[in-house]
Design a protein around this motif. Structure first.
Motif, PDB file in Angstrom:
ATOM      1  N   GLY A  46      39.982  43.008 -11.279  1.00 39.65           N
ATOM      2  CA  GLY A  46      40.136  41.881 -12.195  1.00 39.65           C
ATOM      3  C   GLY A  46      41.306  40.979 -11.881  1.00 39.65           C
ATOM      4  N   GLU A  91      44.026  43.431 -14.251  1.00 36.09           N
ATOM      5  CA  GLU A  91      43.144  42.584 -15.053  1.00 36.09           C
ATOM      6  C   GLU A  91      43.920  41.668 -15.986  1.00 36.09           C
ATOM      7  OE1 GLU A  91      43.291  46.581 -17.342  1.00 36.09           O
ATOM      8  OE2 GLU A  91      43.371  45.849 -15.261  1.00 36.09           O
ATOM      9  N   GLU A 121      37.291  43.912 -15.277  1.00 35.52           N
ATOM     10  CA  GLU A 121      37.112  42.471 -15.339  1.00 35.52           C
ATOM     11  C   GLU A 121      38.397  41.831 -15.859  1.00 35.52           C
ATOM     12  OE1 GLU A 121      34.487  40.711 -14.345  1.00 35.52           O
ATOM     13  OE2 GLU A 121      33.544  42.592 -13.667  1.00 35.52           O
TER      14      GLU A 121
END
Length: 433
Positions: free
Chosen positions: A18, A190, A222
């Motif tokens: 991410g 991330e 993510e």
């Protein structure tokens, strides 16, 4: 013969884990600016660790597994560069500014500090004293002190109302374990953006980031979405007083605003400019130029994800404080009732446009822009787009914003030789409750 389209100088790549990497190619410079932005700031702290994000920012520069603090400093000094960091209420940024030929060193240094800073026990104790000195330095500056008091008056117990720097009590009691835990739990890919601007190549930057972030780039994560907040700040703004002997009285007064995702944020910026953003603004002209009541007077905007503040600051001799407050409240009332003029709107928009473009003359400012945009909005907002948004603001929109915001409850903070709130000017007490 038709001109070939200019390639987009801004490129973005999301790596495993991410981690977002965004670059801007600036061929006219011979420098490179590298920033690692972490979406963690003082509003993410609990009260018992107030100031942890800022304390950690200091601490990570003290040592890594392969470099001491002296070696870190020598590495950047040897190339004439700059290595530094700052903490805000919603994010922390570690950055380096170097010659373009030293890009690899800059990525190496910033990644080493951010990812592998040791938080050693002996370093915690040394840096604790440094942060306490910084708090003392803040306390010696009336304007800095009052800025923190004002946000406390505006937001109360909400996290954005607490000072980024923490307090003497929280810094004195914070442990190495708490700081290390804050680092390992919060500093994850991330939540990070690597922003690089200057005479650089995007693919080369990606290769360097892969090399220096290495094992942190793990599949399955993510990027964290831009911070939104819940949009609700409990309670109402208040009036706070710091009784301190001095040559001047200092005052901040203002109202809460929506956060940075508000559709009318550009109109708010124009309103701020017309109120107190420049030499021709109403407050500057009325308080300094026409009446000579103060040397320093301005308005400003603090903007967070879910809230913000439009405020006015002035510093004057205590015997002039009543008149400064009267003139300021009269100006605010006039703008709330009648709005600003077309000419004021035009001048404020021109100042915004010029400030935006002239503020991007070097690679460091461009790195800050692309990094902050990615972290705050999840996208790159071009200068052209921003200029178009400014141009689209109308005087009617600005005046609607003024009517809406200046009708809200005011908060205020005063620092000076005033023993009680009852001794403050009546218009201020009436305005800020």
């Amino acid at each position: 013969m038709p001109r070939r389209p200019t390639p987009n100088p801004v490129r973005r790549t999301t790596l495993p884990g991410g981690l977002r990497v965004i670059t801007e190619y600036v061929p006219s410079v011979r420098s490179a600016s590298v920033g690692v932005w972490v979406g963690v700031g003082s509003r993410d702290e609990g009260p018992s660790v107030a100031g942890a994000a800022h304390f950690l920012e200091h601490l990570l520069f003290k040592s890594t597994p392969t470099r001491s603090a002296v070696q870190i400093a020598q590495s950047v000094d040897a190339v004439g560069g700059e290595l530094n960091a700052f903490t805000s209420r919603e994010h922390t940024c570690y950055y380096a500014h170097v010659l373009d030929t030293d890009l690899e060193l800059a990525v190496d240094l910033v990644a080493d500090v951010v990812l592998r800073g040791r938080c050693a026990v002996e370093d915690v104790e040394v840096e604790r004293d440094v942060v306490l000195e910084e708090i003392a330095m803040r306390d010696d500056d009336p304007e800095d002190t009052l800025g923190d008091v004002f946000l406390s008056a505006m937001f109360g117990e909400h996290p954005v109302g607490r000072p980024v720097i923490g307090s003497v009590e929280s810094i004195s009691s914070m442990t190495r374990s708490q700081l290390h835990s804050f680092h390992t739990r919060r500093y994850t890919p991330e939540r990070m953006v690597v922003a690089v601007a200057g005479n650089i190549d995007h693919d080369r930057v990606i290769a360097l980031v892969r090399e220096h972030f290495g094992p942190r780039l793990v599949n399955g994560r993510e990027p964290v979405r831009p911070r939104k907040g819940n949009g609700r700040v409990p309670g109402q703004p208040s009036l706070q007083l710091v009784n301190r002997d001095g040559e001047q009285t200092h005052v901040f007064m203002g109202v809460r605003t929506p956060g940075r995702h508000w559709e009318h944020r550009w109109a708010l910026s124009v309103l701020n400019g017309a109120l107190g953003g420049g030499l021709s603004s109403r407050l500057f002209q009325q308080i300094r130029e026409t009446r000579g009541l103060a040397y320093s007077v301005y308005s400003t905007i603090d903007t967070f994800a879910d809230s913000g503040a439009l405020s006015v600051y002035a510093a004057c001799l205590p015997e002039r404080f009543d008149e400064v407050v009267r003139v300021t409240t009269d100006v605010l009332a006039d703008v709330a009732r009648d709005g600003i003029t077309e000419a004021e709107c035009r001048i404020a928009k021109g100042a915004l446009r010029g400030g935006l473009v002239l503020g991007l003359e070097d690679s460091g400012s461009r790195m800050h822009r692309i990094g902050r945009n990615e972290l705050d909005f999840g996208e790159h907002r071009s200068v052209t787009t921003s200029l178009e948004r400014i141009d689209a603001v109308t005087v009617d929109e600005v005046n609607a914003v003024a009517r809406q915001l200046l009708a809200r409850p005011f908060g205020a903070a005063v620092l000076g030789p005033h023993r009680s709130k009852r001794s403050l000017p009546k218009p201020l007490r009436a305005l800020a409750g």
